[in-house]
Write a protein that holds these residues in place. Sequence first.
Motif, PDB file in Angstrom:
ATOM      1  N   UNK A  78      68.945  29.993  43.442  1.00 43.96           N
ATOM      2  CA  UNK A  78      67.521  30.072  43.725  1.00 43.96           C
ATOM      3  C   UNK A  78      67.285  31.226  44.692  1.00 43.96           C
ATOM      4  N   UNK A  79      66.263  32.028  44.428  1.00 42.97           N
ATOM      5  CA  UNK A  79      65.941  33.123  45.351  1.00 42.97           C
ATOM      6  C   UNK A  79      65.544  32.550  46.704  1.00 42.97           C
ATOM      7  N   UNK A  80      66.034  33.167  47.760  1.00 43.41           N
ATOM      8  CA  UNK A  80      65.722  32.723  49.111  1.00 43.41           C
ATOM      9  C   UNK A  80      64.704  33.619  49.778  1.00 43.41           C
ATOM     10  N   UNK A  81      64.474  33.419  51.064  1.00 38.97           N
ATOM     11  CA  UNK A  81      63.505  34.250  51.792  1.00 38.97           C
ATOM     12  C   UNK A  81      63.990  35.687  51.936  1.00 38.97           C
ATOM     13  N   UNK A  82      63.077  36.571  52.205  1.00 34.58           N
ATOM     14  CA  UNK A  82      63.442  37.966  52.461  1.00 34.58           C
ATOM     15  C   UNK A  82      64.292  38.039  53.717  1.00 34.58           C
ATOM     16  N   UNK A  83      65.276  38.934  53.709  1.00 32.63           N
ATOM     17  CA  UNK A  83      66.179  39.053  54.858  1.00 32.63           C
ATOM     18  C   UNK A  83      65.402  39.313  56.138  1.00 32.63           C
ATOM     19  N   UNK A  84      64.374  40.146  56.066  1.00 37.48           N
ATOM     20  CA  UNK A  84      63.619  40.482  57.279  1.00 37.48           C
ATOM     21  C   UNK A  84      62.849  39.288  57.845  1.00 37.48           C
ATOM     22  N   UNK A  85      62.688  38.232  57.039  1.00 35.89           N
ATOM     23  CA  UNK A  85      61.980  37.048  57.517  1.00 35.89           C
ATOM     24  C   UNK A  85      62.919  36.020  58.166  1.00 35.89           C
ATOM     25  N   UNK A  86      64.214  36.272  58.125  1.00 36.67           N
ATOM     26  CA  UNK A  86      65.177  35.354  58.738  1.00 36.67           C
ATOM     27  C   UNK A  86      65.297  35.649  60.226  1.00 36.67           C
ATOM     28  N   UNK A  87      65.495  34.635  61.053  1.00 37.36           N
ATOM     29  CA  UNK A  87      65.610  34.847  62.501  1.00 37.36           C
ATOM     30  C   UNK A  87      66.992  35.360  62.897  1.00 37.36           C
ATOM     31  N   UNK A  88      67.251  36.621  62.568  1.00 41.30           N
ATOM     32  CA  UNK A  88      68.546  37.237  62.879  1.00 41.30           C
ATOM     33  C   UNK A  88      68.405  38.048  64.160  1.00 41.30           C
ATOM     34  N   UNK A  89      69.178  37.718  65.171  1.00 43.74           N
ATOM     35  CA  UNK A  89      69.110  38.460  66.427  1.00 43.74           C
ATOM     36  C   UNK A  89      69.799  39.810  66.289  1.00 43.74           C
ATOM     37  N   UNK A  90      69.460  40.726  67.175  1.00 41.59           N
ATOM     38  CA  UNK A  90      70.072  42.050  67.153  1.00 41.59           C
ATOM     39  C   UNK A  90      71.582  41.957  67.364  1.00 41.59           C
ATOM     40  N   UNK A  91      72.005  41.066  68.281  1.00 39.11           N
ATOM     41  CA  UNK A  91      73.434  40.927  68.570  1.00 39.11           C
ATOM     42  C   UNK A  91      74.181  40.389  67.352  1.00 39.11           C
ATOM     43  N   UNK A  92      73.604  39.376  66.681  1.00 44.61           N
ATOM     44  CA  UNK A  92      74.265  38.808  65.507  1.00 44.61           C
ATOM     45  C   UNK A  92      74.346  39.832  64.381  1.00 44.61           C
ATOM     46  N   UNK A  93      73.294  40.608  64.197  1.00 42.25           N
ATOM     47  CA  UNK A  93      73.298  41.625  63.147  1.00 42.25           C
ATOM     48  C   UNK A  93      74.352  42.693  63.429  1.00 42.25           C
ATOM     49  N   UNK A  94      74.490  43.083  64.696  1.00 38.34           N
ATOM     50  CA  UNK A  94      75.476  44.106  65.051  1.00 38.34           C
ATOM     51  C   UNK A  94      76.902  43.595  64.822  1.00 38.34           C
ATOM     52  N   UNK A  95      77.170  42.336  65.219  1.00 36.28           N
ATOM     53  CA  UNK A  95      78.514  41.775  64.988  1.00 36.28           C
ATOM     54  C   UNK A  95      78.806  41.694  63.489  1.00 36.28           C
ATOM     55  N   UNK A  96      77.814  41.246  62.723  1.00 36.96           N
ATOM     56  CA  UNK A  96      78.000  41.126  61.283  1.00 36.96           C
ATOM     57  C   UNK A  96      78.211  42.492  60.633  1.00 36.96           C
TER      58      UNK A  96
END
Length: 390
Positions: free
Chosen positions: A45-63
């Motif tokens: 099933x299609x999920x929400x847009x990535x930009x709408x997810x509550x991703x913190x800057x720190x988590x995005x950088x680690x990922x």
Amino acid sequence: MPARPAPAPSTGVPVRQPVAATPLAPAPAAAVPAGVTTAAAAGLTAGPAVQDLPITMAAAARALGAFKISCATLVRRTDATGLTRGADWQPACDAARSTQDRDAGAFFARHFETVQVADGKAFATGYYEPEIAGSRTRRPGYDVPIYGRPSDLIDVDLGSFSESLAGRSIRGRVDGTKLVQYHDRTAIEKGALAGRGLEIAWAADPVELFFLQIQGSGRLRQPDGSVMRIGYASQNGRDYTGIGKLMLDRGLLKPGQTSMQGIMAWLRANPEQGTAIMRENKSYVFFRELTGPGPLGALGVPVTALATVATDPKFVPLGAPVFLSMDRQDANGLWIAQDTGGAIKGSNRFDTFWGAGDDARAIAGGMAARGTAWLLLPKGTLQRLGAARD
């Protein structure tokens, strides 16, 4: 140098009490039907847009950092989920090389779409890189062998014998003209491998070594204070049995006591019965010394604290990003699937990696989070899969 007494086992590290969170709701969908063994067959099933997810800057950088080191393998792997092809990942991998940490969130939003597998209902545990007392050589207080991979342990790709068995494998040993199961934990602990020179080191405490095997890698603090790092080399092919559930079912532990810390405390208080219970987990892990970056995950690259997650590679492509929205804050965020685990089976089952040290042990030992999971796949994947089915 004479041997110092083995350090006291670190059971005194308490479980970290979680901060509650409210997970995002999954889209309505059916649970995985019985017999389904891949994400492609489980229903998407299609999920929400990535930009709408509550991703913190720190988590995005680690990922982003974890994704970058996964790319070399990711673009070459055959994806057992049935969702992607190696070439699908190439544009994102090419772009990742020049992306700075400050732009990590925008990178994931630009190159990925989210997909819910089956009902999306996720369960996450935790693992870490333990440090236990050990020695390269056997000496007083260090007499529990840590074995390297035996030469008579054979991996069999069943798919090479029959297309109907593609993706399945077994391990065993040759006995005469037959392939039989490899020695189980009981046989190995009673000396089935003794005298063959397979010991790469010796541990001080069998309980600590048992849990290090569950984690899959760790550090041995030697009597002189130096550290030897060891990582997964192979496994005996026997099924993994989680002793926490077994002990709970038998009334040996009460609900809420099945954390790693709770289990270890019971095993130490009941050593004879504890040995028997540990041996009910017939799975046994073999190790090798790590001299470079590590520990290494199933993808063959170093795992990253707070960024690596272990998954079932038939439901999550190894190397893919995963977003977890769970009922405890510390499990929330963006992770990269870089590892697998004997108990990590099925859709939406995850094992989060927390690094090394007491803090990591406190979090991982009591991690049990429920919520929702979305895979991040290269943009256009759902459309391509839909077209292929039409």
